[in-house]
Design an enzyme around this catalytic site. Structure first.
Site, PDB file in Angstrom:
ATOM      1  N   GLY A 134     -10.315  29.650 -36.570  1.00 41.92           N
ATOM      2  CA  GLY A 134     -11.480  30.008 -37.371  1.00 41.92           C
ATOM      3  C   GLY A 134     -11.328  29.797 -38.864  1.00 41.92           C
ATOM      4  O   GLY A 134     -12.021  28.975 -39.461  1.00 41.92           O
ATOM      5  N   LEU A 135     -10.366  30.487 -39.485  1.00 42.30           N
ATOM      6  CA  LEU A 135     -10.261  30.404 -40.943  1.00 42.30           C
ATOM      7  C   LEU A 135      -9.822  29.014 -41.374  1.00 42.30           C
ATOM      8  O   LEU A 135     -10.269  28.490 -42.379  1.00 42.30           O
ATOM      9  CB  LEU A 135      -9.268  31.450 -41.451  1.00 42.30           C
ATOM     10  CG  LEU A 135      -9.812  32.879 -41.406  1.00 42.30           C
ATOM     11  CD1 LEU A 135      -8.759  33.863 -41.888  1.00 42.30           C
ATOM     12  CD2 LEU A 135     -11.074  33.005 -42.270  1.00 42.30           C
ATOM     13  N   ASP A 181     -12.540  37.417 -34.021  1.00 38.66           N
ATOM     14  CA  ASP A 181     -11.872  36.168 -34.394  1.00 38.66           C
ATOM     15  C   ASP A 181     -12.410  34.989 -33.585  1.00 38.66           C
ATOM     16  O   ASP A 181     -12.205  33.839 -33.946  1.00 38.66           O
ATOM     17  CB  ASP A 181     -10.370  36.299 -34.172  1.00 38.66           C
ATOM     18  CG  ASP A 181     -10.054  36.658 -32.744  1.00 38.66           C
ATOM     19  OD1 ASP A 181     -10.200  37.838 -32.386  1.00 38.66           O
ATOM     20  OD2 ASP A 181      -9.717  35.747 -31.968  1.00 38.66           O
ATOM     21  N   ASP A 207       0.812  -1.217   0.000  1.00 33.99           N
ATOM     22  CA  ASP A 207       0.000   0.000   0.000  1.00 33.99           C
ATOM     23  C   ASP A 207       0.848   1.271   0.000  1.00 33.99           C
ATOM     24  O   ASP A 207       0.327   2.364  -0.201  1.00 33.99           O
ATOM     25  CB  ASP A 207      -0.966   0.008   1.199  1.00 33.99           C
ATOM     26  CG  ASP A 207      -2.165  -0.899   0.957  1.00 33.99           C
ATOM     27  OD1 ASP A 207      -2.188  -1.576  -0.096  1.00 33.99           O
ATOM     28  OD2 ASP A 207      -3.081  -0.934   1.798  1.00 33.99           O
TER      29      ASP A 207
END
Lengths: 425, 529
Positions: free
Chosen positions: B422-423, B287, B36
């Site tokens: 994004g683009l 953007d 343990d």
């Protein structure tokens, strides 16, 4: 926390072994599942245990296993303990789930744990019952890897030991070499080629890559141990008539050569022939080691107890790389299997069996070795105290056996020192 | 028995370890079998802790079970006391020790050590890690302060004139998600509005600091998973009100400031947003338009999951398509939030179920724990980690809080970073057949090394409905024309499954036998988006 010193064994000059008891900083045998489940490709390991067991496996394996693991935990819950649920029925249900999810599984290991041992859940009976139920597609085998009975690599011993009664019988007129212990596939293939060149064979490996293709065993079998922690399995094979070959373990040039020669002797192949066949590999290995010898010679190393590989590795580092051994501690020392290795250790080295963590750390701090081999729980704290460390678990998980891995093995020890010298922060 | 491949939480004694490891002068003795001790590595490796956690184990083995484990417990406690001289000793047991019933807590209390000795009840077969941490923290605070509580009915003395209000920050803990930096950020935030921090606990606190807890005017329950029980007790016993808003995200940070103002009796209305709070403008800038309606699946501890859902929907304009937690103790909060976003709450600690639900929801982004990072990787979906369980990566070297205004900046960066820009996304939609530039490509800023690895089998298992007619019921009744199937492949992968289901439903409802390109676009017009 008592210390018991054993008297020197009569005759040979084996080092004295100091026994220690106290807190042990080690994994339990369940950790072996991390490599066994990758080696035996058609097997699934189902631990019957607690959330702690599941958590241990996850922590030891890292969550770095991207593929779905071929292991899982059947976590015992309150209702299982209170007897409200019949544990056996519950287990059958969980096994059915696993096998439905993984129809490709041919062997299912039911792995006992500390809690399953304490509540005396009979996994042997369960394995029998389930083997019958799935007799057409899956063999079900049980073993215990609880921390009560096994330390780290002993889990593999328990697993392979459970396979021994199932090995098919080798016809009494035939002979074979059985290499015992998990080896990376690449190392296995190298050894296979060497044995072929020496015309030693047929050669089988235990564990096999498929648990459904178990190697045969019989009076004609010679067992050669590739790992030093498989005493119970070795003795079980002996009971099935196999002869145990005694040799150092195949780490470094010296160990690997002696290991091959032990097999060669059993096949009536001369040591000169082994030298001849191994010459190119030996030359490569020596060239590879030279570079690390410069770095490691004279450096002082301390082995904390972990995998039972400590003694053979210490022998390799001392004899082939010139390192100085401060202390070599191992969780458990099997005198029979370790004798050829102990005989190669230098006189006066402290060899410790067992552990009392705090006093051991006192010794490490007092000795301030150049390198301490220890578990993951201790490495960063020791580094923070200005000591260089080597994670012992990497020695179990990396290809380190044989000639062509000798330099890689040395590199594992050299790297922390190189890095220590490199860093200016 | 519960079948578990990967688990979100360890057993409750791990929670106790996390509390002990957070503090100074506190030591935990665990009655536990050999093995343990593995849990030390969580602290030294994941958190890169430079010292061992203050935990001593009995590490009993089979041979001790036959002898006297109670004696072993006492010897271990004595040796631990002699060596470490702790100010407070916690006594716990792991799952196996619980079964052998040595009562280590009672044994320890009977030893007459000259320090507080607190036995912990950590039921390993019913409870889990977070519960263990919560309970341990509560027992520790209660154990140290029980004797000092004022008489019932006695009211708190008013704050001296001219003294700034003081708050305790409760809940930050070892192996928690970004607690280290959150504490710094919230301390800075409170200072800005004229509030001092009295004690931070458990992280970095000593027992003497816990004794000073009652000196604060109020408590801030920063991580309810660790501290809600403690806050409730302090509220009842010492009349300290609790600030419950967790300042994750801009809106929640503003709400937090307002709540602190109310509780502390100070005017926070005139406090301007700090000039380093950039997230609102970044989100409003054009953007970011492409982030609109991004489908996000959220899973984690309740606090981080609920907060993430709010940030995602109100502050980034995402659509929440899944929300869940592995923490049953906090299921209610998650259910309430899920209702608000119109999704079915997922309350489970079954990793496989989470994986199935993520696959089903076809998210474009997964916000989860390290476990969901794996799920997302298998499914080829971008992912950001928002909650424990943690990984070494979740302890960045740099300052990276999640809470407060700087925390919101960090959330914006880390959640938007894994997405296509994004683009780039538009171009991929337009030129889907370009062999080097398709929807399985990695966003260009992440490099090819970080390929999302949409392994064919992973994608297949993620989208079982890709086998035509599997979803339609009667396989003989309907087929896809080859051109229609080609056309279907041009649809982005994250909505392809939905488009397919909708088209098949449309076809079934109209008794159409063969789905053509026309059917596909008829269905698209019918269902819209």
């Amino acid at each position: 926390m008592s210390l018991v010193s054993e008297p020197k064994q009569g005759g040979c000059a084996l080092p004295e072994i100091t026994r220690e008891r106290g807190q042990r900083q080690v994994f339990c045998g369940l950790a072996g599942i991390v490599w066994l489940h990758r080696k035996i490709q058609d097997a699934f390991f189902l631990v019957v245990g607690s959330r702690t067991c599941a958590h241990l496996l996850q922590s030891a394996a890292g969550v770095m296993i991207f593929a779905e693991p071929r292991f899982a935990t059947a976590i015992l819950q309150e209702r299982d303990l209170a007897g409200m649920a019949d544990c056996n029925q519950e287990l059958d249900r969980v096994v059915a789930d696993v096998l439905e999810r993984r129809p490709d599984i041919k062997t299912l290991f039911l792995v006992g744990s500390c809690p399953s041992e304490v509540i005396k859940l009979d996994l042997g009976k369960a394995a029998e019952r389930l083997s019958e139920r799935y007799s057409d597609r899956v063999q079900v085998i049980d073993y215990s890897a609880s921390g009560l009975e096994t330390t780290f690599t002993q889990g593999e011993d328990a697993c392979l030991g459970a396979l021994v009664p199932r090995l098919p019988a080798l016809p009494s007129i035939e002979r074979s070499l059985l290499v015992l212990g998990t080896l990376p596939d690449v190392v296995e293939d190298q050894f296979r080629r060497l044995f072929e060149a020496l015309e030693i064979g047929p050669v089988h490996f235990l564990p096999p890559r498929q648990a459904s293709e178990l190697p045969p065993v019989g009076p004609g079998t010679s067992v050669l141990l590739a790992q030093p922690f498989l005493g119970e399995t070795a003795r079980a094979l002996h009971k099935r008539g196999a002869a145990l070959l005694s040799a150092p373990y195949p780490f470094g040039v010296e160990g690997t050569l002696a290991w091959l020669k032990a097999a060669a002797a059993a096949w009536g192949v001369t040591p000169e022939r082994v030298d001849e066949v191994a010459a190119p590999a030996v030359a490569r290995a020596r060239r590879g080691l030279e570079h690390y010898r410069e770095q490691l010679a004279g450096k002082r190393i301390y082995f904390m107890p972990d995998s039972q590989l400590e003694i053979p590795l210490a022998r390799f580092l001392q004899r082939e790389l010139g390192m100085e051994l401060v202390e070599v501690a191992s969780p458990f020392i099997d005198r029979q299997l370790m004798e050829p290795e102990l005989a190669l250790l230098p006189e006066g080295v402290r060899v410790t069996e067992g552990q009392d963590l705090e006093t051991q750390l006192d010794r490490v701090r007092a000795a301030r070795p150049d390198l301490t081999v220890c578990g993951l729980g201790l490495a960063n704290p020791l580094e923070a105290e200005g000591l260089r460390t080597k994670w012992s678990i990497e020695l179990v998980f990396s290809p380190v056996h044989g000639f062509d891995q000798a330099a890689d093995l040395a590199e594992l020890f050299a790297r922390p020192l190189t890095r220590g010298a490199l860093l200016q922060v | 028995m519960q079948l578990t491949l990967w688990s979100y939480e360890g057993p409750p004694h791990i929670g106790a370890m996390r509390v002990a490891a957070s503090m100074k002068g506190v030591h935990l003795v665990l009655h536990a079998p050999q093995g343990d001790t593995y849990s030390d590595l969580l602290f030294t490796m994941i958190e890169r802790r430079d010292s061992r956690p203050p935990v001593t184990y009995t590490t009993f083995q089979a041979r001790e079970l036959g002898a006297d484990t109670a004696e072993l417990v006492k010897d271990t406690i004595q040796a631990c006391y002699d060596r470490f001289s702790p100010e407070v000793l916690l006594i716990g047991e792991s799952c196996t020790a619980e079964l052998i019933q040595d009562q280590p807590g009672a044994l320890a209390q009977g030893m007459g050590l000259p320090i507080p000795v607190l036995p912990l009840e950590l039921p390993a077969y019913t409870r889990k890690e977070s519960w263990g941490a919560n309970e341990t923290f509560y027992q520790l605070v209660r154990g140290l302060l029980h004797e000092r509580r004022p008489a019932p009915g006695e009211s708190r003395p008013p704050r001296p004139e001219g003294q700034r209000p003081r708050a305790n920050l409760l809940g930050p803990i070892s192996l928690g998600f970004r607690c280290r930096d959150d504490v710094t950020e919230i301390t800075r935030l409170l200072d800005m509005i004229g509030v001092d921090v009295n004690v931070v606990a458990p992280l970095g606190a000593a027992p003497a600091d816990l004794l000073r807890l009652p000196e604060a005017d109020f408590n801030i329950c920063l991580y309810p998973e660790t501290a809600d029980q403690t806050c409730l007790w302090l509220e009842r016993m010492f009349g300290q009100p609790t600030v419950k808003t967790v300042p994750l995200g801009i809106g929640a940070t503003r709400d937090f400031i307002a709540e602190v103002g109310r509780v502390a009796g100070i005017d926070t209305g005139s406090i301007p947003m700090p000039d380093w709070s950039r997230m609102p403008w970044y989100s409003r800038s054009v953007d970011s338009t492409y982030l609109t309606g991004k489908r996000v699946f959220i899973f984690g501890d309740a606090t981080h999951a609920v907060a993430a859902a709010r940030v995602a929907s109100e502050e980034l304009g995402f659509t929440v398509v899944g929300l869940g937690t592995y923490a049953r103790e906090f299921a209610r909060e998650v259910r309430a939030a899920a209702k608000q976003y119109g999704v079915e709450p997922l309350i489970t600690d079954d990793y496989l179920e989470v994986e199935a639900r993520v696959a089903e929801a076809h998210p474009e982004l997964v916000l989860g724990t390290q476990m969901e990072r794996h799920i997302a990787k298998r499914l080829g979906v971008p992912c950001a980690v928002i909650s424990a369980p943690v990984h070494v990566q979740d302890f960045p070297a740099r300052y990276a809080p999640q809470m407060g205004f700087e925390g919101a900046n960090v959330l914006f960066d880390t959640w938007v970073h894994p997405l296509m820009m994004g683009l780039e996304e538009h171009l991929i939609t337009m030129f889907r057949e370009d062999f080097e530039f398709n929807d399985a490509s990695t966003p260009s800023h992440l490099g090819h090394g970080a390929s999302p690895g949409r392994a064919p089998e992973a994608a297949a298992s993620a989208q079982p409905e890709e086998t035509p007619a599997a979803a339609a019921g009667d396989p003989a009744a309907m087929a896809w024309a080859p051109e229609a199937e080609q056309e279907l492949k041009k649809i982005p992968f994250f909505v392809r499954g939905k488009a397919k289901r909708n088209t098949e439903r449309y076809a079934t409802e109209r008794g159409i036998q063969t789905i053509t390109v026309e059917t596909l676009y008829d269905a698209k017009a019918h269902f819209g988006r």
